[in-house]
Design a protein around this motif. Sequence first.
Motif, mmCIF file in Angstrom:
data_model
loop_
_atom_site.group_PDB
_atom_site.id
_atom_site.type_symbol
_atom_site.label_atom_id
_atom_site.label_comp_id
_atom_site.label_asym_id
_atom_site.label_seq_id
_atom_site.Cartn_x
_atom_site.Cartn_y
_atom_site.Cartn_z
ATOM 1 N N GLY A 161 0.765 -0.996 0.062
ATOM 2 C CA GLY A 161 0.088 -0.023 0.064
ATOM 3 C C GLY A 161 0.543 1.263 -0.096
ATOM 4 N N ILE A 162 0.120 2.426 0.051
ATOM 5 C CA ILE A 162 0.857 3.678 -0.259
ATOM 6 C C ILE A 162 0.598 4.789 1.078
ATOM 7 C CG2 ILE A 162 1.391 5.715 -1.252
ATOM 8 C CD1 ILE A 162 1.135 3.900 -3.980
ATOM 9 N N PRO A 163 1.498 4.683 2.025
ATOM 10 C CA PRO A 163 1.045 5.211 3.511
ATOM 11 C C PRO A 163 0.832 6.916 3.071
ATOM 12 C CG PRO A 163 3.135 4.016 3.299
ATOM 13 C CD PRO A 163 2.647 4.058 2.183
ATOM 14 N N ASN A 164 -0.171 7.230 3.749
ATOM 15 C CA ASN A 164 -0.547 8.845 3.529
ATOM 16 C C ASN A 164 0.411 9.485 4.619
ATOM 17 O OD1 ASN A 164 -1.678 8.632 6.110
ATOM 18 N ND2 ASN A 164 -3.788 8.500 5.152
ATOM 19 N N ARG A 165 0.359 10.949 4.294
ATOM 20 C CA ARG A 165 1.289 11.603 5.034
ATOM 21 C C ARG A 165 0.896 11.568 6.809
ATOM 22 N NH1 ARG A 165 1.954 17.952 3.954
ATOM 23 N NH2 ARG A 165 2.115 17.076 1.792
ATOM 24 N N GLU A 166 -0.236 11.175 7.058
ATOM 25 C CA GLU A 166 -0.576 11.199 8.446
ATOM 26 C C GLU A 166 0.064 9.824 8.905
ATOM 27 O OE1 GLU A 166 -4.695 11.130 8.942
ATOM 28 O OE2 GLU A 166 -4.713 10.781 11.186
ATOM 29 N N SER A 167 -0.053 8.856 8.071
ATOM 30 C CA SER A 167 0.638 7.520 8.627
ATOM 31 C C SER A 167 2.165 7.930 8.727
ATOM 32 C CB SER A 167 0.455 6.397 7.753
ATOM 33 O OG SER A 167 -0.950 6.110 7.809
ATOM 34 N N LEU A 168 2.682 8.600 7.900
ATOM 35 C CA LEU A 168 4.121 8.516 7.787
ATOM 36 C C LEU A 168 4.589 9.315 8.967
ATOM 37 C CD1 LEU A 168 4.922 9.327 4.011
ATOM 38 C CD2 LEU A 168 5.277 7.348 5.439
ATOM 39 N N ASP A 169 3.813 10.667 9.491
ATOM 40 C CA ASP A 169 4.086 11.182 10.492
ATOM 41 C C ASP A 169 3.910 10.447 11.825
ATOM 42 O OD1 ASP A 169 4.858 13.749 9.753
ATOM 43 O OD2 ASP A 169 2.793 14.650 9.432
ATOM 44 N N THR A 170 2.978 9.501 11.875
ATOM 45 C CA THR A 170 2.837 8.500 13.135
ATOM 46 C C THR A 170 4.292 7.948 13.112
ATOM 47 O OG1 THR A 170 0.439 8.469 12.568
ATOM 48 C CG2 THR A 170 1.515 6.829 13.991
ATOM 49 N N LEU A 171 4.830 7.369 12.192
ATOM 50 C CA LEU A 171 5.968 6.622 12.150
ATOM 51 C C LEU A 171 7.067 7.467 12.751
ATOM 52 C CD1 LEU A 171 6.391 4.514 8.916
ATOM 53 C CD2 LEU A 171 5.894 3.765 11.260
ATOM 54 N N ARG A 172 7.010 8.687 12.394
ATOM 55 C CA ARG A 172 8.298 9.741 12.543
ATOM 56 C C ARG A 172 7.974 9.878 14.038
ATOM 57 N NH1 ARG A 172 6.515 12.553 7.554
ATOM 58 N NH2 ARG A 172 7.975 12.022 6.064
ATOM 59 N N LYS A 173 6.930 10.239 14.457
ATOM 60 C CA LYS A 173 6.784 10.720 15.953
ATOM 61 C C LYS A 173 6.922 9.334 16.938
ATOM 62 C CE LYS A 173 3.615 14.144 14.988
ATOM 63 N NZ LYS A 173 1.974 14.009 14.719
ATOM 64 N N GLY A 174 6.862 8.163 16.277
ATOM 65 C CA GLY A 174 6.840 6.800 17.346
ATOM 66 C C GLY A 174 5.564 6.297 17.537
ATOM 67 N N VAL A 175 5.465 4.961 17.318
ATOM 68 C CA VAL A 175 4.435 4.031 17.471
ATOM 69 C C VAL A 175 4.363 3.125 18.488
ATOM 70 C CG1 VAL A 175 3.498 4.378 15.013
ATOM 71 C CG2 VAL A 175 5.382 2.597 15.460
ATOM 72 N N ALA A 176 3.463 2.673 18.861
ATOM 73 C CA ALA A 176 3.196 1.644 19.858
ATOM 74 C C ALA A 176 3.426 0.257 19.176
ATOM 75 C CB ALA A 176 2.153 1.623 20.661
ATOM 76 N N ILE A 177 4.537 -0.324 19.674
ATOM 77 C CA ILE A 177 4.876 -1.756 19.013
ATOM 78 C C ILE A 177 4.931 -2.652 20.222
ATOM 79 C CG2 ILE A 177 5.774 -1.201 16.759
ATOM 80 C CD1 ILE A 177 8.509 -1.817 18.039
ATOM 81 N N GLU A 178 3.837 -3.591 20.345
ATOM 82 C CA GLU A 178 3.947 -4.313 21.566
ATOM 83 C C GLU A 178 3.991 -3.423 22.994
ATOM 84 O OE1 GLU A 178 6.951 -6.851 20.690
ATOM 85 O OE2 GLU A 178 5.879 -7.844 19.263
ATOM 86 N N ASN A 179 4.771 -3.641 24.000
ATOM 87 C CA ASN A 179 4.914 -2.696 25.056
ATOM 88 C C ASN A 179 6.015 -1.593 24.985
ATOM 89 O OD1 ASN A 179 6.831 -4.443 25.355
ATOM 90 N ND2 ASN A 179 5.896 -5.194 27.050
ATOM 91 N N HIS A 180 6.132 -1.241 23.840
ATOM 92 C CA HIS A 180 7.155 -0.008 23.708
ATOM 93 C C HIS A 180 6.623 0.859 22.652
ATOM 94 C CE1 HIS A 180 11.119 1.543 22.951
ATOM 95 N NE2 HIS A 180 10.903 1.475 21.764
ATOM 96 N N HIS A 181 7.093 2.225 23.027
ATOM 97 C CA HIS A 181 6.900 3.326 22.146
ATOM 98 C C HIS A 181 7.997 3.695 21.515
ATOM 99 C CE1 HIS A 181 3.708 6.290 20.860
ATOM 100 N NE2 HIS A 181 5.011 7.127 20.711
ATOM 101 N N THR A 182 8.037 3.569 20.112
ATOM 102 C CA THR A 182 9.332 3.856 19.471
ATOM 103 C C THR A 182 9.789 5.283 19.473
ATOM 104 O OG1 THR A 182 8.167 4.159 17.120
ATOM 105 C CG2 THR A 182 8.790 2.008 17.783
ATOM 106 N N ALA A 183 11.078 5.336 19.566
ATOM 107 C CA ALA A 183 11.448 6.747 19.340
ATOM 108 C C ALA A 183 11.505 7.525 18.178
ATOM 109 C CB ALA A 183 13.085 6.578 19.752
#
Length: 239
Positions: free
Chosen positions: A138-160
């Motif tokens: 798929g092709i991520p939109n700007r919002e999804s890319l921003d989410t990745l940039r800011k950090g996402v919850a993966i299991e019990n960790h919030h990414t830097a």
Amino acid sequence: MRLAKYLARAGVASRRQAEVLISEGRVEVNGQVVEKPQTLVEDQDKVTVNGSLVENVESKCYLLLHKPPGYISTVKDTHNRPTVLDLINGIEARLYPVGRLDADTSGILLLTNDGEMAFRLTHPSFQVKKKYLALVSGIPNRESLDTLRKGVAIENHHTAPAGVKLLERKVQINKALLELTLIEGKKGQVKKMCRAINHPVVKLHREEFAGLKVGELPEGKYRFLSEQEVKWLYRLVKL
Ligand code: URA
């Protein structure tokens, strides 16, 4: 490494005997008598026992491998699958990979027998930079890319916070090529991050690790790091 261990590794004496030699004042490091077995020595130090130079048996070895998919990043596999060490020939040093890449991931992987360096390069406190190219579904939109940039919850960790660039929209096949720059290295992190925004990874390649690039090195091949590159790593991890 501790002086007593250094002497034991060089086959001069057992570690216990080495401690005795040291406390008797029979060991010199760079021309100075050293009486503490816990004194730290480096490869480049000149160590003598009773005035004779001790040869350094295992010098440090640093390789940069362009890992192909299909190899696991361990020294030995319990299921007899091919490991990255099967790609290395004729090197005596007991090498192991610095961190891991998934079996289906390609790209730069360092191998070394320098335990302290490997530890520091993979320790979160050093925030060593890794750059990945991820082909995602798929092709991520700007919002999804921003989410990745800011950090996402993966299991019990919030990414830097991460660097994320959309390099290419492959509209015809409904995929996108992303470049992700991370300063962490949780297991399966890139795949988990992309799954968290509902754009699972189809193919993953690591382009850069600790400022070193895979460059033109063909897949499956490796090279020794240059002296300059090793010095750069030493500075980077404050060794
Ligand atoms: N992130 C992953 O998901 N896999 C790798 O091999 C490396 C980073």
